[in-house]
Design an enzyme around this catalytic site. Structure first.
Site, mmCIF file in Angstrom:
data_model
loop_
_atom_site.group_PDB
_atom_site.id
_atom_site.type_symbol
_atom_site.label_atom_id
_atom_site.label_comp_id
_atom_site.label_asym_id
_atom_site.label_seq_id
_atom_site.Cartn_x
_atom_site.Cartn_y
_atom_site.Cartn_z
ATOM 1 N NE ARG A 38 30.664 49.878 -10.236
ATOM 2 C CZ ARG A 38 29.208 49.879 -9.774
ATOM 3 N NH1 ARG A 38 29.112 49.729 -8.512
ATOM 4 N NH2 ARG A 38 28.480 49.855 -10.819
ATOM 5 C CD GLU A 61 15.643 48.532 -17.479
ATOM 6 O OE1 GLU A 61 16.475 48.495 -17.032
ATOM 7 O OE2 GLU A 61 15.260 47.483 -18.140
HETATM 8 P P1 AMP Z 1 24.668 54.027 -17.913
HETATM 9 O O1 AMP Z 1 24.381 55.223 -17.199
HETATM 10 O O2 AMP Z 1 23.568 52.988 -17.958
HETATM 11 O O3 AMP Z 1 25.632 54.194 -18.795
HETATM 12 O O4 AMP Z 1 25.212 54.201 -16.347
HETATM 13 C C1 AMP Z 1 25.937 53.525 -16.610
HETATM 14 C C2 AMP Z 1 26.680 53.748 -14.310
HETATM 15 O O5 AMP Z 1 25.806 52.053 -14.370
HETATM 16 C C3 AMP Z 1 27.562 53.114 -13.932
HETATM 17 O O6 AMP Z 1 28.252 54.004 -13.602
HETATM 18 C C4 AMP Z 1 28.130 51.683 -14.114
HETATM 19 O O7 AMP Z 1 28.350 51.881 -12.259
HETATM 20 C C5 AMP Z 1 27.208 50.732 -13.501
HETATM 21 N N1 AMP Z 1 26.585 49.396 -14.500
HETATM 22 C C6 AMP Z 1 25.679 49.587 -16.191
HETATM 23 N N2 AMP Z 1 25.706 48.517 -16.440
HETATM 24 C C7 AMP Z 1 26.730 47.687 -15.398
HETATM 25 C C8 AMP Z 1 26.722 46.931 -16.010
HETATM 26 N N3 AMP Z 1 26.407 45.723 -16.770
HETATM 27 N N4 AMP Z 1 28.136 46.508 -14.843
HETATM 28 C C9 AMP Z 1 28.596 47.382 -14.488
HETATM 29 N N5 AMP Z 1 27.959 47.796 -13.829
HETATM 30 C C10 AMP Z 1 26.613 48.383 -14.419
#
Ligand code: AMP
Length: 171
Positions: free
Chosen positions: A59, A96
Site C-alpha cells: 500500500r 508478531e
Molecule cells: P508494522 O510493521 O506493524 O508497523 O505494520 C505496518 C504495515 O502493516 C503497514 O504497511 C500496513 O500496511 C500494515 N498494517 C498494520 N496494521 C494495520 C491496520 N490495523 N490496518 C491497516 N494496515 C495495517
C-alpha cells in the site's frame, strides 16, 4: 485533516480476529480525500531536503509515487522477496509470529542520498524500521518517515527513535 477519518473504513477482525483494519480504499476513491492526503504530505516535505521518495509494497506504492511526483523527485520501490529482478539487498524483520523480509535494488540509492520513506500505516514500526535499515545499508540518509495513518496506541515511534516521523492522521 481529521475530517478525512470519515473516509477511512474501519473493518473489525480483518485479516484476523482482534485486528481493526484501516481500509484506505474508501479514501482513495474520493477525489477530494485523495487530493487532501497527497497535498498534506507534499506541504510537509516540500521544504525538506530530499533526493528520493521510497515506497513500501504494497500500500505504500499507492501513496509514495504520488508524493514523489508532487515533490518532483524520483520513486524507489521496496518489495517483497523475489520480485526485484536485479542485484538486491534484503532485510529480515520480526512479525508478531515469525519473520518477514523486504528487498531493495542494490543500486537504488547512492551513498549520501536523502530519502523520505512513505507507507500507509505505522503500526508496530517493524516494517518502517527494516526499511530505514535498508536505506542506511546502501549509504543513504533517512530524512523523513511519512504515513497516512499512525496507530498511536501501538507506539511504533518507540522503534523508530531518532527519525523524523510525520503522520497525516492519528488513531
Ligand atoms: P508494522 O510493521 O506493524 O508497523 O505494520 C505496518 C504495515 O502493516 C503497514 O504497511 C500496513 O500496511 C500494515 N498494517 C498494520 N496494521 C494495520 C491496520 N490495523 N490496518 C491497516 N494496515 C495495517
Amino acid at each position: 485533516m481529521d475530517h478525512l477519518k470519515q473516509l477511512i473504513r474501519e473493518v473489525p477482525d480483518f485479516p484476523k480476529p482482534g485486528i481493526n483494519f484501516y481500509d484506505i480504499t474508501t479514501l482513495l476513491k474520493d477525489a477530494t480525500g485523495l487530493q487532501s492526503v497527497i497535498g498534506a504530505l507534499h506541504t510537509r516535505y516540500r521544504d525538506v531536503p530530499c533526493d528520493l521518495v521510497l515506497g513500501i509494497e504494497a500500500r505504500g506504492f499507492i501513496f509514495a509515487p504520488a508524493v514523489a511526483y508532487a515533490l518532483g523527485k524520483g520513486f524507489v520501490p521496496v518489495r517483497k522477496p523475489g520480485k526485484l529482478p536485479a542485484q538486491k539487498v534484503r532485510m529480515e524483520y520480526a512479525l508478531e509470529y515469525g519473520t518477514d523480509s523486504l528487498e531493495i535494488h542494490a543500486d537504488a540509492i547512492q551513498p549520501g542520498q536523502r530519502v523520505v520513506i512513505v507507507d500507509d500505516v505505522l503500526a508496530t514500526g517493524g516494517t518502517a524500521a527494516a526499511v530505514a535499515g535498508l536505506v542506511e545499508k546502501l549509504g543513504g540518509t533517512v530524512t523523513g518517515l511519512a504515513f497516512v495513518i499512525e496507530l498511536d496506541f501501538l507506539n511504533g515511534r518507540g522503534k523508530l527513535g531518532g527519525y523524523d516521523i510525520h503522520s497525516v492522521l492519528h488513531y
